[in-house]
Enzyme design. Structure first.
Site, short mmCIF file in Angstrom:
data_model
loop_
_atom_site.label_atom_id
_atom_site.label_comp_id
_atom_site.label_asym_id
_atom_site.label_seq_id
_atom_site.Cartn_x
_atom_site.Cartn_y
_atom_site.Cartn_z
CG HIS A 5 54.62 -8.23 -26.47
ND1 HIS A 5 54.88 -9.18 -27.44
CD2 HIS A 5 53.27 -8.18 -26.36
CE1 HIS A 5 53.74 -9.66 -27.89
NE2 HIS A 5 52.75 -9.07 -27.26
CD GLU A 25 50.86 -7.83 -23.53
OE1 GLU A 25 49.89 -7.81 -24.29
OE2 GLU A 25 51.87 -8.55 -23.73
CG ASP A 27 49.70 -12.58 -23.09
OD1 ASP A 27 49.06 -11.68 -23.64
OD2 ASP A 27 50.87 -12.88 -23.41
CG HIS A 41 50.33 -14.87 -26.44
ND1 HIS A 41 50.05 -15.47 -27.65
CD2 HIS A 41 50.11 -13.54 -26.63
CE1 HIS A 41 49.69 -14.54 -28.52
NE2 HIS A 41 49.72 -13.36 -27.93
CG ASP A 85 46.61 -9.04 -23.99
OD1 ASP A 85 45.37 -9.06 -24.13
OD2 ASP A 85 47.39 -9.17 -24.96
#
Length: 276
Positions: A5, A25, A27, A41, A85
């Site tokens: 993440h 993942e 961002d 993020h 994301d």
């Protein structure tokens, strides 16, 4: 798929894969003109994490290409899936098509190397807002216009807003999407998972396993605890997003799970529902 993440700094690619992730993942934040700008993020983010690590988007793509190109000194064979994301909530709805177009141009040049031995990972475009479904259209049409429609074979989709599953299906119909669908469900690790529960994730799994469902894979986020990992595996998810890939890897090695689950490799099709 053990999905690392919030991997937004280049050095974290190695860090998360070394801890056991076969997927990451990332961002992606956009500027006012709908151009992907940073892997960032921002605050707030998950508990026990720094929220402010970042790279320029294209620099990250180049590093990601090296990490997923066989023969490169930075190559990680087991890194097979990347979820972008897409932080499109900063954009107006009418900018979604443009965001998809610019995202496709960046990926084509800096990740896929204009179709010439670029990175091999499968890519999931994760969109937080159903109203931004035209991002998918813009992405797809741009690859086609640039002469590389075949790269859509490597691209999947996710709407990450925890919307009603029927509404998600309608958004895909509008975007003309008929496959390659990952469905996310979850909540930040700052909130105990039992408060949210697994009801929607169970609905997504049921849709995946039905003969007329639109979902191919289901992943649950953000899971950092052993007990929650077991609960997610028990309902049959395909992927778990985590800040601690080693926790998920350890659970997969437990006797209750190692016969039933294994780590996905490049040969496992991420767009096909797994049938026992």
């Amino acid at each position: 798929w053990i999905m690392g993440h919030m991997v937004n700094a280049i050095y974290q690619i190695d860090e998360f894969v070394d801890l056991g992730a076969n997927s990451i993942e990332v961002d992606v934040s956009f500027d006012d003109n709908a151009k992907p700008e940073y892997t960032y993020h921002g605050i707030p983010c998950d508990c026990r994490r720094w929220c402010t690590k970042w790279e320029y988007f294209n620099d990250f793509l180049k590093a990601l290409r090296k990490a997923t190109t066989p023969g490169d000194s930075k190559y990680h064979e087991k890194l097979v899936l990347v979820v972008f994301d897409l932080k499109t909530n900063s954009l107006y709805n009418y900018q979604a098509y443009d965001a998809g177009k610019k995202l496709a141009e960046n990926l084509l040049q800096h990740y896929w190397n204009n179709g010439n031995n670029g990175g091999r990972a499968y890519i999931v475009l994760s969109i937080p807002n159903l109203a931004h479904y035209q991002l998918i259209t813009g992405f797809k049409e741009t690859l086609k216009n640039k002469g590389h429609p075949e790269l859509m074979d490597k691209v999947g989709h996710d709407f990450s807003g925890n919307d009603n599953i029927d509404q998600v299906e309608k958004a895909y119909k509008k975007a003309g999407v008929t496959g390659h669908v990952w469905q996310s469900d979850g909540i930040t690790n700052c909130i105990a998972s039992f408060i949210r529960g697994l009801d929607r994730a169970k609905k997504a799994v049921k849709n995946r396993d039905s003969s007329n469902g639109y979902i191919n894979k289901v992943y649950y986020w953000t899971v950092d605890k052993y007990a929650t990992t077991r609960e997610a595996l028990d309902i049959g998810v395909d992927g778990i997003m985590t800040n601690y890939p080693d926790v998920i890897a350890n659970v997969l090695n437990e006797s209750a799970y190692k016969e039933k689950f294994r780590l996905a490799t490049y040969d496992d099709n991420p767009w096909e529902a797994f049938k026992n």
